[in-house]
Design an enzyme around this catalytic site. Structure first.
Site: not given
Ligand code: APR
Length: 248
Positions: A120, A189
């Protein structure tokens, strides 16, 4: 969790090519909020209002004021945490080749991983919307919002906004790596954004083991992942690396 840690160690020890897909969850222990779930950015702001390319073109000052200024302050001070360091250690052990990250915080490179695909884009650079000139974010003066290029154009993060294409090179290489790996670690993720969330599917279709490390179940958990090690990425990665170092 102990048996799943041991299983991951076995899978990594016997793996040839290992790849990782990471999301915001790997950076939360560095103080960077996730997007979804508890404390998520999208719980406070509507992504279509401040992270869509149409919003940026319509009102760059608003996007800068809400999103970019907050992100800049956080990313400028964030440091790699144990989860990032664990992936860097795996690379040093010859047990991880490429990290495909959805994050724009640059923490994998800061931790020491040398082949990081920024799916991204990156927040480390800003680029002029008129002439395309790039500036290091840490050196951009945000006393005037939105900041401008020497040509007068408005600067924007070199990151992918909703409504924009994934950089072609990043997409092409990620698909290639997902197809070729024997094991894909999927760390932090929610797996709801495409086409990033397709990478573990491609890996699975090509015979790879998919090991999910996440605080909660995701759409991958039942359909794609071989198993989910549920918990904090920092603790889990630290334990996997410590036990793997005993074996290799
Ligand atoms: N350890 C393990 N997992 C974790 C932790 C941690 N310390 N903290 C949070 N999580 C998990 C959450 O439970 C969730 O499932 O990480 C995940 C984060 O999800 P999102 O906030 O949706 O992030 P992401 O998957 O990277 O989002 C994808 O969405 O908005 C767009 O461009 C943005 O790159 C991003 C994309």
């Amino acid at each position: 969790m102990d048996d799943l840690i041991a299983r991951a160690v076995e899978d990594l020890a016997s793996a040839g090519k290992v790849a990782a897909l990471t999301g915001a969850g790997i950076s939360t222990e560095s103080g960077i909020p996730p997007f979804r779930g508890k404390g998520g950015l999208w719980e406070r702001f509507d992504p279509m209002e401040i992270a869509h390319i149409d919003a940026l073109m319509r009102d760059p000052a608003k996007v800068w004021t809400i999103l970019v200024k907050e992100m800049k302050q956080i990313v400028d001070t964030a440091q790699p945490n144990d989860a990032h360091k664990g992936l860097a250690r795996l690379e040093k052990m010859g047990k991880l080749e490429t990290v495909i990250t959805q994050n724009i915080d640059g923490l994998h490179q800061a931790a020491g991983n040398t082949d990081v695909i920024e799916f991204h884009g990156t927040f480390a650079w800003q680029r002029c919307m008129d002439c395309g000139l790039k500036y290091e974010t840490s050196k951009v003066d945000i006393s005037e919002i939105p900041p401008r290029c020497s040509c007068g154009g408005i600067l924007r993060p070199d990151a992918v906004f909703f409504g924009e294409m994934i950089p072609q090179e990043a997409l092409w290489r990620s698909r290639q790596i997902a197809s070729d790996c024997d094991v894909m670690l999927v760390v932090g993720t929610s797996a709801v954004v495409q086409p990033a969330a397709l990478m573990p599917v491609i890996a699975k279709q090509n015979g790879a083991k998919v090991i999910e490390i996440n605080a909660e179940r995701t759409p991958l958990t039942d359909e794609i992942s071989d198993y989910l090690i549920m918990g904090g990425a920092g603790e889990i990665m630290t334990r996997i690396v410590a036990e793997l170092e005993q074996k290799v």
